[in-house]
Design an enzyme around this catalytic site. Structure first.
Site, short mmCIF file in Angstrom:
data_model
loop_
_atom_site.label_atom_id
_atom_site.label_comp_id
_atom_site.label_asym_id
_atom_site.label_seq_id
_atom_site.Cartn_x
_atom_site.Cartn_y
_atom_site.Cartn_z
CG HIS A 601 -18.87 -0.19 7.05
ND1 HIS A 601 -19.52 0.97 7.38
CD2 HIS A 601 -17.61 0.16 6.74
CE1 HIS A 601 -18.67 1.99 7.28
NE2 HIS A 601 -17.51 1.52 6.88
C1 LIG Z 1 -11.98 0.75 0.95
C2 LIG Z 1 -12.42 0.67 2.39
C3 LIG Z 1 -12.68 1.84 3.10
C4 LIG Z 1 -13.07 1.79 4.44
N1 LIG Z 1 -13.19 2.93 5.16
C5 LIG Z 1 -13.37 2.85 6.50
C6 LIG Z 1 -13.26 3.99 7.33
O1 LIG Z 1 -12.97 5.11 6.87
N2 LIG Z 1 -13.47 3.84 8.67
C7 LIG Z 1 -13.75 2.64 9.22
O2 LIG Z 1 -13.95 2.55 10.43
N3 LIG Z 1 -13.86 1.53 8.45
C8 LIG Z 1 -13.63 1.62 7.12
N4 LIG Z 1 -13.66 0.49 6.37
C9 LIG Z 1 -14.02 -0.78 7.02
C10 LIG Z 1 -12.93 -1.31 7.92
O3 LIG Z 1 -11.66 -0.99 7.44
C11 LIG Z 1 -13.12 -2.81 8.06
O4 LIG Z 1 -14.40 -3.10 8.54
C12 LIG Z 1 -12.12 -3.41 9.04
O5 LIG Z 1 -10.82 -3.14 8.63
C13 LIG Z 1 -12.36 -4.90 9.15
O6 LIG Z 1 -11.42 -5.47 10.00
P1 LIG Z 1 -11.25 -7.04 10.07
O7 LIG Z 1 -10.17 -7.29 11.02
O8 LIG Z 1 -12.57 -7.64 10.28
O9 LIG Z 1 -10.83 -7.48 8.58
P2 LIG Z 1 -9.65 -6.95 7.65
O10 LIG Z 1 -9.03 -5.72 8.20
O11 LIG Z 1 -10.20 -6.90 6.28
O12 LIG Z 1 -8.54 -8.08 7.78
C14 LIG Z 1 -8.63 -9.35 7.26
C15 LIG Z 1 -7.21 -9.77 6.89
O13 LIG Z 1 -7.17 -11.16 6.68
C16 LIG Z 1 -6.40 -11.43 5.55
N5 LIG Z 1 -6.82 -12.71 5.00
C17 LIG Z 1 -8.02 -12.99 4.46
N6 LIG Z 1 -8.05 -14.26 4.06
C18 LIG Z 1 -6.86 -14.81 4.37
C19 LIG Z 1 -6.32 -16.10 4.21
N7 LIG Z 1 -7.02 -17.08 3.63
N8 LIG Z 1 -5.06 -16.32 4.63
C20 LIG Z 1 -4.34 -15.32 5.20
N9 LIG Z 1 -4.83 -14.07 5.39
C21 LIG Z 1 -6.08 -13.83 4.97
C22 LIG Z 1 -6.68 -10.27 4.63
O14 LIG Z 1 -5.70 -10.13 3.63
C23 LIG Z 1 -6.72 -9.12 5.61
O15 LIG Z 1 -5.45 -8.57 5.80
C24 LIG Z 1 -13.26 0.53 5.03
C25 LIG Z 1 -13.00 -0.65 4.33
C26 LIG Z 1 -12.57 -0.59 3.03
C27 LIG Z 1 -12.27 -1.87 2.29
#
Ligand SMILES: Cc1cc2nc3c(=O)[nH]c(=O)nc-3n(C[C@H](O)[C@H](O)[C@H](O)COP(=O)(O)OP(=O)(O)OC[C@H]3O[C@@H](n4cnc5c(N)ncnc54)[C@H](O)[C@@H]3O)c2cc1C
Ligand SMILES: *[C@@H]1O[C@H](CO)[C@@H](O)[C@H](O)[C@H]1NC(C)=O
Ligand SMILES: *[C@@H]1O[C@H](CO)[C@@H](O)[C@H](O)[C@H]1NC(C)=O
Length: 668
Positions: A601
């Site tokens: 997180h």
């Molecule tokens: C293993 C794991 C278990 C988790 N378990 C839970 C859970 O059970 N419940 C919960 O609420 N949260 C959980 N989390 C946390 C939650 O999933 C994340 O906090 C949330 O998904 C973050 O969302 P986001 O949109 O900020 O980033 P992300 O969902 O990480 O999305 C970022 C995206 O941007 C893309 N990206 C990055 N850099 C580039 C680039 N240069 N060019 C193009 N694309 C790019 C990445 O590939 C990714 O697809 C977990 C996370 C992980 C990793």
């Protein structure tokens, strides 16, 4: 110099109008050749530089995947156990388009939890054209199977980040480095996460609002949670705190072990109430509410993108790695992005805005590569500074300790990989979406407590407990232990001896760490991962809270609901903690420092704050300070820790962000 050339190109092509009709999905499109983006050969930093570690999907050892391969009904090819591409979700451009265009209204970078909902909302009603760029690929049939959740951390579905070495944490892990996998897929981390659905409490959001972030109080954000949600939760059919018509399915987990009930019964003995933890009356215990749909993972992509693939004005490009935001240094306006796809480099322009939704590590990374960040730091890498901001200087995370184990004298209470890996269970899941394959890798129950170390007043928890019907030994060390990079010698010494008895763990999550980390550039090469510093357990209060949490868990298990199954704390001394008496405070501190597991997180790296906050990177409308037409919309804007896992909050931020943008551009 480079900036000037770009601006010229920008103005020349500004007047090209779209040759396709935005009003009808089914209408055929005619795109003029000059409307397409023209790739250029890569110069300088190119894709797949050797320093980026590559991992293979088929090397994961899993008895469950093995049995799936042998299940005739699934028609898998056992010679090609490609868990990354079986029934892989394809994202092709809508009919009539043969490549990305040179210009869109909005460019969204990253199709993660936030980016997926954001792109879908911005392209609603065909009022704007949207390019969604994602470095990863589509989900596979396997990523939808909840029990396999921990598997994907070691595949190409995850960015293989490692925290920089920090003495005194992750001592039992490979090279004493903490592993920070993040989702790399259309759907982002919601494709590899544990599917736990949590939102944060009214106190959390009201505190965020009170520090100058107008529009982010609980009252403000609740409608966005409700908007996304399609809840199907037992006993909550009439709850005003849940949505029923949204795209994101939230369900009870169909599989429950007897231990889950024991957990709630034990909590009751200590006076904890059973609550809906996603309501304002959150302070208690509950079964987990999960982002699943008929037992299968409901990723953000599945919820918000699957049904919109045909929208002519939404172009989703997987396997596309953005390396830079193009910014006009004179007007300080974002004008587009540069990205690499299949060895080619494209520069695409944004008529209205560029939005970074690349998550808490890549969003700040991209800002810095583009000249937005701490001035001296950027200069030291020869990056021309566009805006001096404290990008990456705040970083909070939620850590946990999966190392406790309780053994049982009864059987069939836990999910032992060896035992549940049957063709029957696979078929059960494939047909009905239930059975052990629908378990969130063993995690079943959740509870909020306040330890006596907390200095907070009232019912504000400092610890979340997660009840589970598995331990590190339940998969013989092949998956979960590997997923946290636990050393083999450590696993063999401590957990292998209990592989043949049933065992389970209860995890704690340290909700409000006072230890603060940061991240920095490693180099100016966009393919080099940034340097990540967790600074875990550097504040003594965090250590004290973690130790109290462990003692609380042991007390909770030492009750009749668990005793009747013979639940006993497994007292094998950690090889890294031989110098402490088992069970002493010092011992538990050492234990947490040996197996220090992130719950992934990471937040606050592009912190949101009012203009008066010198550490803020974006304003309360998520606009990057000092740069026009550029926002960050993902979990990296969260300014402080909240009582939640961060998937649903990221989705909420995407929902709210979409509304903020629509308001700016009067797209209703
Ligand atoms: C293993 C794991 C278990 C988790 N378990 C839970 C859970 O059970 N419940 C919960 O609420 N949260 C959980 N989390 C946390 C939650 O999933 C994340 O906090 C949330 O998904 C973050 O969302 P986001 O949109 O900020 O980033 P992300 O969902 O990480 O999305 C970022 C995206 O941007 C893309 N990206 C990055 N850099 C580039 C680039 N240069 N060019 C193009 N694309 C790019 C990445 O590939 C990714 O697809 C977990 C996370 C992980 C990793
Ligand atoms: C908190 O509770 C634990 C027992 O769980 C006890 O050992 C400890 O002394 C207490 N600490 C304080 C500050 O009251
Ligand atoms: C397990 O242990 C408990 C408590 O000691 C006991 O009541 C129970 O009968 C035992 N069960 C089995 C199957 O041995």
């Amino acid at each position: 110099m480079k900036g000037k050339i770009l601006i010229i190109i920008y103005f020349i092509s500004c007047n090209i109008s779209y040759g396709y009709n935005l009003d009808d999905d089914e209408a055929t499109v005619s795109v003029d050749e000059e409307e397409y983006a023209i790739p250029v050969p890569c110069r300088g930093y190119c894709e797949h530089t050797p320093r980026e570690k590559r991992v293979a999907g088929s090397t994961v050892k899993s008895r469950i995947i093995d049995v799936m391969m042998r299940t005739p009904q699934l028609h898998l090819n056992p010679d090609e156990p490609d868990i990354l591409s079986f029934l892989n979700d394809k994202y092709e451009l809508p009919e009539g388009f043969k490549g990305p265009l040179s210009e869109y209204d909005f460019i969204v970078v990253g199709a993660g939890s936030a980016g997926s909902v954001l792109a879908s909302r911005l392209s609603e009603g065909r009022k704007a054209s949207v390019l969604l760029l994602e470095a990863g690929r589509g989900e596979s049939w396997f990523t939808a199977v909840p029990i396999l959740a921990p598997v994907f951390q070691q595949t190409e579905y995850a960015w293989q980040y490692l925290m920089e070495h920090q003495p005194g944490v992750c001592v039992g892990m490979t090279n004493e480095r903490c592993f920070w996998p993040r989702g790399k897929a259309v759907g982002g981390s919601s494709v590899i996460n544990y599917m736990i659905y949590t939102r944060g409490t009214p106190i959390d959001w009201d505190r965020i609002a009170a520090s100058g972030n107008y529009g982010w109080s609980y009252k403000d954000v609740l409608p966005y949670y409700i908007k996304s949600e399609r809840a199907n939760l037992k006993g909550l059919k009439d709850s005003p705190y849940h949505g029923r018509t949204g795209e994101l399915s939230v369900e009870d987990v169909p599989f429950r072990s007897k231990l889950s009930k024991a957990f709630l019964d034990a909590a009751k003995l200590y006076g904890h109430r059973k609550v809906d933890y996603n309501s304002p009356d959150f302070f208690g215990f509950s079964y987990i509410q999960a982002t699943i749909s008929n037992g299968r993972r409901a990723s953000s992509a599945r919820a918000f993108l699957h049904n919109n693939k045909k929208r002519k004005n939404l172009h989703i490009l997987p396997n596309s790695r953005v390396t830079k935001v193009l910014i006009d240094p004179n007007t300080k306006s974002a004008i587009g992005v540069e990205f690499h796809k299949n060895g080619q480099v494209y520069q695409v322009r944004a008529k209205k805005e560029v939005i970074l939704s690349a998550g808490p590590i890549e969003s700040p990374h991209l800002l810095m590569l583009s000249g937005i960040g701490p001035k001296e730091h950027l200069k030291s890498f020869g990056i021309p500074v566009i805006q001096d901001l404290k990008v990456g200087e705040s970083l909070y995370d939620h850590i946990s300790f999966p190392g406790l184990a309780f053994t049982l004298n009864s059987t069939r209470l836990t999910v032992v990989e060896k035992k549940i890996s049957t063709i029957d269970n696979v078929i059960q899941f494939d047909h009905y979406g239930d059975g052990p394959m629908s378990s969130l890798a063993g995690v079943e129950t959740i509870g909020y407590i306040k330890t006596n170390v907390s200095k907070e007043l009232g019912d504000y928890p400092d610890i979340e407990l997660l009840g589970s019907c598995a331990s590190l030994a339940s998969d013989e060390g092949n998956i979960v232990a590997k997923g946290i990079h636990l050393e083999d010698w450590f696993y063999k010494d401590v957990y292998q001896p209990i592989e043949n008895v049933e065992s389970f763990t209860v995890l704690f999550m340290l909700l409000h760490p006072k230890s603060k980390g940061f991240l920095q550039l490693r180099s100016a090469n966009p393919f080099d991962y940034p340097k990540l510093y967790g600074n875990y357990l550097t504040h003594p209060d965090d250590v004290a809270t973690a130790v109290e949490a462990i003692k609380y868990i042991i007390k909770l298990i030492d009750t009749p609901p668990f005793k009747k199954f013979g639940a006993t704390l497994y007292k094998k001394q950690f090889p890294t903690c031989k110098h402490f008496n088992f069970g002493s405070d010092n011992y538990w501190e050492c234990a947490v420092r040996s197996i220090t597991a992130t719950l992934h997180h990471q937040i606050a790296t592009c912190k949101m704050g009012p203009p008066s906050d010198p550490t803020a990177v974006v304003d309360p409308e998520l606009r990057v300070y000092g740069v026009n037409r550029l926002r960050v919309i993902d979990s990296s804007v969260l300014p402080r820790t909240i009582v939640a896992h961060t998937n649903a909050p990221a989705i909420m931020i995407g929902e709210k962000g979409a509304d903020l943008i629509k308001k700016t551009w009067k797209i209703i």
